[in-house]
Design a protein around this motif. Sequence first.
Motif: not given
Length: 375
Positions: A192-193, A195, A228
Amino acid sequence: TGSITVNDLADRMATPQTEIIKSLFFKGIATNVNQTLDLPTAKMVAEEFGIEVETTEEESEARKVTEMLDEADLENLHQRPPVVTIMGHVDHGKTSLLDYIRQAKVAQGEAGGITQHIGAYHVDLEQESGSRQIVFLDTPGHEAFTAMRARGARVTDIAILVVAADDGVRPQTIEAISHAKAAGVPIVVAINKIDKETAQPDRVKQELMEHNLVPEEWGGDTIMVPVSAITGESVDTLLEMLLLVSEVEDLHANPDRLARGTVIEAHLDKARGPVATLLVQNGTLNVGDAIVAGAVFGKVRAMIDDRGDRVESTLPSFAVEVLGLNDVPPAGEEFEVYADEKEARAAADARAVEQRQSRLQQAMASRRVTLNSLS
Ligand code: GDP
Ligand code: MG
């Protein structure tokens, strides 16, 4: 058959029952000699005593079908949606991911478009092969796993392991991996993340390899999807991967029988009385059904689904809020529908007596532990 009583385990290990009960007790699992343990738990205990465990083909096959199915169900199996739990280290984005999926997938084209927080929700996905569903449990994954392991039940078909790409593998990531592995639940990793500028998805993959999760693209068999939860990038891919894994897992249930499943959560509502979210794992649950969950029983007075709608029946893999129980059952307790209310009441009463006895046994066992540790 996917489970073993404490008694049988003690025999096979040639170890005193009290030693096993004590070992489980220190893991926060309260048992008595007649209680059944699932294989991962039994294995964990045996290994602690330095005993290698081999499970036969037959046993692992049976586990795949889940303990909720009887012999007779095998004649009438229908595909059911996967039940998915999200796990991972704090702040890695579990809640954000669940929220994103809920908003993006549930709000679309539905009246109101708002899901009730009943501890679970489902999404509809249009695939070339037709409409498919995925059910998400939004109780914290760790708690769900601990509760279900304590009772030997299995409520999750697939675990999403969320790992923040800017933070990597952390203690609760490792804990989540061992929970899922012990329960025999396949893991799909959401990196995740992505971005974020500081995201290093490859570093996460490398760290995960140290815990025996090898990404497919590096020759392993763990699906890892960089996503994301904020922009929604690749969340669709993640959902497709869940469907893929669910096909491999071959998830089935028999909808044409009295329901059984697990209590996901329950509380006392001032106006409505005891309210329980039940996950139906086999059979169909209907309004009017006589239901037993441990020492709690009642007649299903009303069912409310995750969209806030009153429904008359609930199919396997779906969660529903149920009104009409005489008390609040503990989360993780299994429930079962009986042919009539009288039978249900008798079963619940018998269970209450059993519970009192096992509490007494435990109280005595813990006293013994204290005495031992003094000597
Ligand atoms: P949980 O503890 O695992 O449930 O994590 P949360 O969902 O509460 O997220 C923790 C923090 O990370 C919050 O401030 C989120 O806004 C943020 N966050 C979660 N997912 C993402 C993401 O994909 N990208 C970015 N930039 N921030 C995220
Ligand atoms: Mg959270």
